[in-house]
Write a protein that holds these residues in place. Sequence first.
Motif, PDB file in Angstrom:
ATOM      1  N   ARG A 134       0.835  -1.204   0.000  1.00 39.81           N
ATOM      2  CA  ARG A 134       0.000   0.000   0.000  1.00 39.81           C
ATOM      3  C   ARG A 134       0.866   1.249   0.000  1.00 39.81           C
ATOM      4  NH1 ARG A 134      -5.227  -0.429   3.993  1.00 39.81           N
ATOM      5  NH2 ARG A 134      -6.328  -2.086   2.904  1.00 39.81           N
ATOM      6  N   SER A 135       1.910   1.214   0.819  1.00 40.82           N
ATOM      7  CA  SER A 135       2.816   2.357   0.869  1.00 40.82           C
ATOM      8  C   SER A 135       3.480   2.583  -0.480  1.00 40.82           C
ATOM      9  CB  SER A 135       3.874   2.123   1.950  1.00 40.82           C
ATOM     10  OG  SER A 135       4.791   3.196   1.993  1.00 40.82           O
ATOM     11  N   ALA A 136       3.938   1.491  -1.110  1.00 41.58           N
ATOM     12  CA  ALA A 136       4.658   1.617  -2.377  1.00 41.58           C
ATOM     13  C   ALA A 136       3.733   2.014  -3.524  1.00 41.58           C
ATOM     14  CB  ALA A 136       5.359   0.300  -2.701  1.00 41.58           C
ATOM     15  N   THR A 137       2.555   1.393  -3.615  1.00 39.34           N
ATOM     16  CA  THR A 137       1.646   1.737  -4.711  1.00 39.34           C
ATOM     17  C   THR A 137       1.093   3.151  -4.534  1.00 39.34           C
ATOM     18  OG1 THR A 137      -0.181   0.628  -3.526  1.00 39.34           O
ATOM     19  CG2 THR A 137       0.967  -0.634  -5.232  1.00 39.34           C
ATOM     20  N   ALA A 138       0.865   3.558  -3.287  1.00 38.52           N
ATOM     21  CA  ALA A 138       0.415   4.932  -3.045  1.00 38.52           C
ATOM     22  C   ALA A 138       1.486   5.919  -3.496  1.00 38.52           C
ATOM     23  CB  ALA A 138       0.105   5.135  -1.567  1.00 38.52           C
ATOM     24  N   ARG A 139       2.718   5.596  -3.181  1.00 33.40           N
ATOM     25  CA  ARG A 139       3.807   6.486  -3.594  1.00 33.40           C
ATOM     26  C   ARG A 139       3.895   6.556  -5.112  1.00 33.40           C
ATOM     27  NH1 ARG A 139      10.155   6.279  -1.586  1.00 33.40           N
ATOM     28  NH2 ARG A 139      10.832   8.095  -2.791  1.00 33.40           N
ATOM     29  N   ALA A 140       3.721   5.413  -5.772  1.00 33.59           N
ATOM     30  CA  ALA A 140       3.775   5.398  -7.237  1.00 33.59           C
ATOM     31  C   ALA A 140       2.675   6.267  -7.830  1.00 33.59           C
ATOM     32  CB  ALA A 140       3.666   3.964  -7.748  1.00 33.59           C
ATOM     33  N   SER A 141       1.457   6.114  -7.332  1.00 34.42           N
ATOM     34  CA  SER A 141       0.335   6.904  -7.850  1.00 34.42           C
ATOM     35  C   SER A 141       0.523   8.393  -7.585  1.00 34.42           C
ATOM     36  CB  SER A 141      -0.976   6.436  -7.211  1.00 34.42           C
ATOM     37  OG  SER A 141      -1.259   5.092  -7.542  1.00 34.42           O
ATOM     38  N   LEU A 142       0.961   8.710  -6.385  1.00 32.47           N
ATOM     39  CA  LEU A 142       1.145  10.109  -6.019  1.00 32.47           C
ATOM     40  C   LEU A 142       2.272  10.761  -6.817  1.00 32.47           C
ATOM     41  CD1 LEU A 142       0.711   9.734  -2.166  1.00 32.47           C
ATOM     42  CD2 LEU A 142      -0.807  11.018  -3.677  1.00 32.47           C
ATOM     43  N   GLU A 143       3.371  10.018  -7.007  1.00 33.58           N
ATOM     44  CA  GLU A 143       4.475  10.562  -7.795  1.00 33.58           C
ATOM     45  C   GLU A 143       4.047  10.786  -9.244  1.00 33.58           C
ATOM     46  OE1 GLU A 143       8.338   8.871  -7.710  1.00 33.58           O
ATOM     47  OE2 GLU A 143       8.407   8.689  -5.534  1.00 33.58           O
ATOM     48  N   ALA A 144       3.309   9.818  -9.794  1.00 35.24           N
ATOM     49  CA  ALA A 144       2.865   9.946 -11.177  1.00 35.24           C
ATOM     50  C   ALA A 144       1.925  11.144 -11.336  1.00 35.24           C
ATOM     51  CB  ALA A 144       2.167   8.666 -11.620  1.00 35.24           C
ATOM     52  N   HIS A 145       0.997  11.272 -10.403  1.00 34.94           N
ATOM     53  CA  HIS A 145       0.043  12.385 -10.436  1.00 34.94           C
ATOM     54  C   HIS A 145       0.779  13.715 -10.338  1.00 34.94           C
ATOM     55  CE1 HIS A 145      -3.067  15.064  -8.569  1.00 34.94           C
ATOM     56  NE2 HIS A 145      -3.858  14.454  -9.442  1.00 34.94           N
ATOM     57  N   SER A 146       1.717  13.796  -9.410  1.00 37.51           N
ATOM     58  CA  SER A 146       2.479  15.029  -9.216  1.00 37.51           C
ATOM     59  C   SER A 146       3.342  15.346 -10.434  1.00 37.51           C
ATOM     60  CB  SER A 146       3.361  14.908  -7.964  1.00 37.51           C
ATOM     61  OG  SER A 146       4.054  16.100  -7.703  1.00 37.51           O
ATOM     62  N   ASP A 147       3.964  14.310 -11.008  1.00 40.68           N
ATOM     63  CA  ASP A 147       4.793  14.521 -12.201  1.00 40.68           C
ATOM     64  C   ASP A 147       3.968  15.080 -13.357  1.00 40.68           C
ATOM     65  OD1 ASP A 147       6.956  13.581 -10.802  1.00 40.68           O
ATOM     66  OD2 ASP A 147       6.968  11.596 -11.739  1.00 40.68           O
ATOM     67  N   GLY A 169       1.230  24.622   3.446  1.00 40.42           N
ATOM     68  CA  GLY A 169       2.555  24.012   3.512  1.00 40.42           C
ATOM     69  C   GLY A 169       2.848  23.295   2.215  1.00 40.42           C
ATOM     70  N   SER A 170       3.896  22.484   2.221  1.00 40.40           N
ATOM     71  CA  SER A 170       4.247  21.721   1.026  1.00 40.40           C
ATOM     72  C   SER A 170       3.647  20.319   1.099  1.00 40.40           C
ATOM     73  CB  SER A 170       5.761  21.619   0.871  1.00 40.40           C
ATOM     74  OG  SER A 170       6.302  20.767   1.871  1.00 40.40           O
ATOM     75  N   LEU A 171       3.505  19.699  -0.051  1.00 40.81           N
ATOM     76  CA  LEU A 171       2.971  18.334  -0.095  1.00 40.81           C
ATOM     77  C   LEU A 171       3.912  17.381   0.624  1.00 40.81           C
ATOM     78  CD1 LEU A 171       0.828  16.356  -1.101  1.00 40.81           C
ATOM     79  CD2 LEU A 171       2.029  16.254  -3.296  1.00 40.81           C
ATOM     80  N   ASP A 172       5.216  17.535   0.417  1.00 46.39           N
ATOM     81  CA  ASP A 172       6.182  16.679   1.113  1.00 46.39           C
ATOM     82  C   ASP A 172       6.092  16.860   2.623  1.00 46.39           C
ATOM     83  OD1 ASP A 172       7.130  15.615  -1.231  1.00 46.39           O
ATOM     84  OD2 ASP A 172       8.891  16.917  -1.361  1.00 46.39           O
ATOM     85  N   GLU A 173       5.889  18.084   3.063  1.00 48.83           N
ATOM     86  CA  GLU A 173       5.751  18.373   4.492  1.00 48.83           C
ATOM     87  C   GLU A 173       4.542  17.646   5.075  1.00 48.83           C
ATOM     88  OE1 GLU A 173       4.840  22.301   7.324  1.00 48.83           O
ATOM     89  OE2 GLU A 173       4.936  22.471   5.126  1.00 48.83           O
ATOM     90  N   ALA A 174       3.419  17.735   4.367  1.00 47.91           N
ATOM     91  CA  ALA A 174       2.193  17.097   4.853  1.00 47.91           C
ATOM     92  C   ALA A 174       2.339  15.579   4.888  1.00 47.91           C
ATOM     93  CB  ALA A 174       1.019  17.489   3.958  1.00 47.91           C
ATOM     94  N   ARG A 175       2.982  15.026   3.861  1.00 46.33           N
ATOM     95  CA  ARG A 175       3.174  13.570   3.838  1.00 46.33           C
ATOM     96  C   ARG A 175       4.113  13.126   4.947  1.00 46.33           C
ATOM     97  NH1 ARG A 175       4.509  11.462  -2.044  1.00 46.33           N
ATOM     98  NH2 ARG A 175       4.400   9.509  -0.886  1.00 46.33           N
ATOM     99  N   ALA A 176       5.135  13.906   5.218  1.00 48.18           N
ATOM    100  CA  ALA A 176       6.062  13.570   6.301  1.00 48.18           C
ATOM    101  C   ALA A 176       5.353  13.607   7.656  1.00 48.18           C
ATOM    102  CB  ALA A 176       7.239  14.540   6.297  1.00 48.18           C
ATOM    103  N   ALA A 177       4.319  14.447   7.770  1.00 45.70           N
ATOM    104  CA  ALA A 177       3.563  14.553   9.018  1.00 45.70           C
ATOM    105  C   ALA A 177       2.482  13.477   9.136  1.00 45.70           C
ATOM    106  CB  ALA A 177       2.923  15.932   9.115  1.00 45.70           C
ATOM    107  N   GLY A 178       2.276  12.688   8.081  1.00 42.01           N
ATOM    108  CA  GLY A 178       1.319  11.581   8.167  1.00 42.01           C
ATOM    109  C   GLY A 178       0.250  11.553   7.108  1.00 42.01           C
TER     110      GLY A 178
END
Length: 371
Positions: A195-208, A267-276
Amino acid sequence: MAVSPEMSEDLAAAVADLYEAAEGVLIDKIRRALTEGWDSPVWVELKLAAVGNLQTAIAEVIAALQTDASGAIGQAMAEAYDRGQQAAVAELGALGVGQAAAAAVALPTAPVVDRLAQAVIADTGPVYVRMLRASMDVYREVISRAAAAPLLGAQTRREAAQRAFDDFAARGVRGFVDARGRSWELRSYIEAAMRSATARASLEAHSDRLGAAGVDLVLVSQAPEECPLCRPWERKILARTGAPGRRTVEVEHATEDGETVRVEVAGSLDEARAAGLMHVNCRHRVSAYLPGVSRIPKAQPSRGTYEDTQRQRYYERQIRKWKRLADAAMDEPTAKARRARVRGYQARIRALVAETGLPRKSHREQLSTAR
């Protein structure tokens, strides 16, 4: 179309199903190996002599799982990344803005997908060694405890063997420790990693894709029964890039040339993700925010509480546990009693759903079986 960890949940579950099915095969093989020849006076000697054969059979199951899982992980990551890209393209297209054409331009995906897939495969590598070791350990433990019980006069051989085997069947293969030191059972560990990996893939693709279209701001949705980690970011605007921290920015209107709009950025998206935000079980979605066009939605009431969802997850785990124990039963009366426990927890879920309005996710109550 917004992006969320939830959009790739089925991909993670499909990979976790492979491991759970293999675990079920291991439990069945161990049970069969133990119950064969129960009444023989030399049962202990027969079981010890069969250790090599059982280890070979278990190793074959694990080798097949490793091959199947590696391919499934790669496919899941590729599909998750593609879903993220398509979500961005569809989202901008639906908004009818000029950036849609730029977002639709193909981006190189293979390096990103390969990197994410290889990271998951590397992280799950120790799983296979642990599965073999745990299976053989429980086989020897059952034999030892069953052999000693009649001498101690405490239990019959069958009762001792059942109790020892239940300890394994109830918890499954365990011993997978995450970065926080928490111990996980096999399926939960694999599904969380996926879940963590596929979520990261989807989020990175969307952001890219949004970046390719020149979109830097995103909006976080409201999700029902949100957890405390995510709540501060609900219905907030975040920046895809740049420094963390709350700020007010002047940006160009998305559709009106020469017009600027003041936007409150949390804030930044990375900041929010780092916070949970966007954690493994997160139900929030992130969508493109177009200044002057997008609107922050009104707050909506939740159907229940975060604690209600955690209670439901607990009942689901108990159902799966008692189903494993029913499969591990060495006689029908024991199996029947354990199936009754399954029905008891299913009744609790029905009552919780009726009380709160939470959706019932029956697939999370099922054990995956080998096809």
